[in-house]
Design a protein around this motif. Structure first.
Motif, short mmCIF file in Angstrom:
data_model
loop_
_atom_site.label_atom_id
_atom_site.label_comp_id
_atom_site.label_asym_id
_atom_site.label_seq_id
_atom_site.Cartn_x
_atom_site.Cartn_y
_atom_site.Cartn_z
N ASP A 158 0.83 -1.21 0.00
CA ASP A 158 0.00 0.00 0.00
C ASP A 158 0.86 1.26 0.00
OD1 ASP A 158 -2.23 -1.52 0.07
OD2 ASP A 158 -2.52 -1.39 2.24
N PHE A 159 1.88 1.18 0.82
CA PHE A 159 2.75 2.33 0.97
C PHE A 159 3.62 2.52 -0.26
CE2 PHE A 159 5.51 5.13 3.55
CZ PHE A 159 4.50 5.89 4.11
N ALA A 162 1.47 4.06 -2.99
CA ALA A 162 1.23 5.50 -2.76
C ALA A 162 2.51 6.31 -2.98
CB ALA A 162 0.71 5.70 -1.34
N LEU A 163 3.64 5.79 -2.46
CA LEU A 163 4.90 6.51 -2.62
C LEU A 163 5.30 6.59 -4.09
CD1 LEU A 163 7.35 5.45 0.24
CD2 LEU A 163 6.75 7.75 -0.43
N MET A 165 3.34 6.63 -6.68
CA MET A 165 2.51 7.64 -7.32
C MET A 165 3.01 9.04 -6.97
SD MET A 165 -0.05 6.12 -8.87
CE MET A 165 -1.07 7.55 -9.06
N MET A 166 3.33 9.21 -5.70
CA MET A 166 3.76 10.52 -5.25
C MET A 166 5.05 10.94 -5.95
SD MET A 166 5.17 11.68 -1.60
CE MET A 166 5.80 13.33 -1.41
N VAL A 167 6.00 10.00 -5.98
CA VAL A 167 7.30 10.31 -6.58
C VAL A 167 7.15 10.69 -8.05
CG1 VAL A 167 9.40 9.12 -7.36
CG2 VAL A 167 8.73 9.03 -4.97
#
Lengths: 274, 333
Positions: A158-159, A162-163, A165-167
């Protein structure tokens, strides 16, 4: 800070022995070195151990074929907050020493102590080693490789998702940030211009933040819809190709970890200290 | 406010990491249950936006040094308010802080737990609950957001000073004053920008704002408790420095009558005071004595830090007891 992401990634795309190492190896080595450095007791031995670690990092940096200027520029950008706390140490007593010797009297009852200077030096050495490790890691490892490596090392999916996508969107917003700055300049708006009322500057910055928030939210909505179109659902997971460590990865990992353990032992127990 | 590596001992860092992990797990649960799993990408992109927001610097409202010092918005309160949960801020700040520490070197790896607790957990929770409770009470979105933004920066700064003091890398009093004053000023930027940004968001996209009047009304009691905690923490921080070391009125009168203290002077003669106390015991025949765990609002061996700790523990105990009693009464009704 966000515009740095382009330069950092540019460095990470260079080719060298260090760059080609598996991200897992670099992550483990980097984090181990930070943990060992932080765990060192507050004594003058830190100067020796830290010195050896910095030499080690300098040699790795040389192997990466990156300019020392890149390292120095990034170091200069990171240091301020830490340096501020370290600087104030010389005027303060702390719990790590039982006696303090004053070497300079200043107005308002402020003193500079020998032991406090020593403590500030120890903190500075530890701080520089830790920061150098991060600069080395991020300058020689692509962001996506770092994420893949982190996932293979056990970071929850999950992390990682999300990370990841963020990056990816850091670069998009990096460009947005540049555009915002250009717009500010076109409109002759400077948040540091004292001729403008503070209320006006705060309102403009607030509205810019609000706009950025909305843009990122709407970008998130579009991305989410695009992902749905491509079959994304709650059970989706980022695919990471399983890759075994090569022999040179193992050699680097074992040698570096051995170095991080041996050096403090030799310095603390082996009696290298004067 | 990003604590770098080496400024907290490894053991402290580990403790903060464990606490932080609990909140990260709770935030992931929130993301799955409240936002539906599919919307996780939306929050992730929003995190990149918040990261960018943090790079917008502006001059401090009060010029500390010629040329000016800059400050920027953290954005935890804004994210929590718009998305309607402090866990939104926790989730977003976890990602932002991880990227800042691992890629940009802003904040340490071993201390990431502490930074996360300060900016993500405390910033998000205090920002969100301050906004919600104030909005319920005064029904003014701008003022509520302004104060919430300020609180969401000030409280983490105080927590940061406490963590550094517990680690022994920065003295408590100086840390509280410097961090407190500096962030109280930067807090104006955080509060103002949060308020303006929120007014823009509510005007442009009111649909994305989290609205739930029923929850707001139901949670009014919680908001009051949290507002109490905010005030209590403020008193706790100020108390050790504002409190007088002189004896209070009753003590002054008692020791004065028994000659252990001059009525015009605050100084108590220890030997005479002990004799006076012994005389009272003999007169009344009551020998009962009890040593409180935090005698004179102090934790032995912790100096000023112990005073803060004792008051914080005391206030939290009062809040817990108050909450328990309220619950019991409510259940009986």
């Amino acid at each position: 800070m966000i515009d740095e992401v382009f330069y950092i990634e540019k460095s990470a795309y260079c080719k060298s022995y260090i760059h080609s190492l598996d991200a897992r190896v670099k992550i483990i080595s980097a984090f181990s070195l930070i943990i060992v450095t932080v765990a060192l007791p507050y004594s003058t031995a830190v100067f020796f151990v830290g010195g050896f670690f910095l030499l080690f990092l300098a040699s790795l940096w040389a192997l990466s074929h990156l300019s020392p200027l890149i390292f120095l520029k990034r170091l200069a950008a990171i240091l301020p907050f830490g340096l501020c706390i370290i600087f104030f140490q010389i005027f303060l007593t702390n719990r790590y020493y039982s006696t303090f010797h004053i070497i300079a009297h200043l107005p308002f009852g402020i003193h500079i102590y020998t032991e406090s200077i020593e403590f500030a030096g120890i903190l500075l050495m530890k701080f520089i080693v830790c920061v150098s490790v991060i600069i080395f890691l991020s300058s020689t490892t692509k962001l996506q490789e770092m994420l893949d490596g982190a996932k293979q090392l056990g970071l929850p999916s999950d992390f990682v998702m999300a990370l990841g996508m963020m990056v990816r969107y850091l670069f998009v917003f990096g460009y947005t940030y540049r555009k915002i700055n250009e717009t500010f300049k076109t409109k002759c708006f400077d948040p540091f211009d004292n001729q403008l009322s503070y209320h006006y500057r705060l309102r403009q910055i607030g509205y810019t933040i609000g706009t950025l928030f909305l843009r990122s939210y709407e970008q998130g909505e579009r991305t989410y819809l695009a992902m749905l179109c491509r079959g994304y659902d709650r059970h989706s997971d980022i695919y990471v190709r399983q890759k075994n460590l090569s022999r040179r990865d193992w050699v680097f990992l074992i040698l570096s970890l051995t170095f991080f353990i041996i050096i403090p032992i030799v310095v603390y127990i082996g009696g290298i200290l004067p | 406010m990003h604590i770098p590596d080496a400024f907290l001992p490894l053991t402290h860092g580990l403790v903060y990491w464990i606490i932080a992990l609990v909140f990260i797990v709770l935030a992931l649960r929130w993301a799955k249950s409240e936002m539906s799993d599919e919307k996780v990408p939306l929050v992730a992109v929003l995190a990149a936006g918040i990261f960018t927001i943090q790079t917008l610097n502006m001059a401090l409202p009060i010029s500390i040094v010629p040329g000016g010092v800059s400050g920027h918005v953290v954005g935890a309160a804004l994210a929590a308010i718009v998305l309607g949960s402090p866990y939104a801020a926790v989730f977003i700040m976890a990602m932002v802080l991880a990227v800042q520490a691992i890629i940009f070197g802003d904040g340490g790896i071993t201390v990431m737990g502490a930074n996360f607790i300060n900016m993500g957990v405390l910033g998000g929770f205090f920002g969100f609950y301050t906004y919600r409770s104030l909005h319920n009470l005064i029904n003014n979105q701008f003022a509520s957001a302004l104060i919430a933004g300020w609180v969401s920066l000030f409280i983490p700064a105080i927590a940061c000073a406490l963590e550094l003091a517990i680690a022994g890398t920065f003295p408590l009093t100086i840390g509280l004053i410097t961090m407190g004053v500096y962030h109280a000023i930067i807090g104006i930027i955080e509060g103002g920008a949060t308020a303006f940004a929120l007014s823009l968001i509510t005007t442009a996209r009111p649909d994305i704002m989290y609205h739930s009047t029923s929850i707001m009304k139901r949670k009014k009691r919680d908001a009051a408790i949290l507002a109490g905690i905010i005030i209590a923490l403020g008193i706790a921080i100020a108390a050790p420095f504002a409190a007088s070391t002189y004896p209070d009125g009753l003590e002054s009168a008692f020791y004065g009558i028994y000659g252990a203290k001059d009525f015009q002077s605050p100084v108590i003669e220890d030997t005479m005071a002990a004799t006076a106390e012994q005389a009272v015991i003999e007169k009344t025949g009551n020998e009962f004595s009890w040593t409180a765990p935090f005698q004179d609002y102090q934790i032995p061996g912790f100096d000023k830090m112990g005073e803060v700790g004792a008051i914080v523990i005391g206030l939290l105990s009062i809040v817990l007891v108050g909450y328990g009693v309220t619950k019991m009464i409510a259940r009986q009704k």
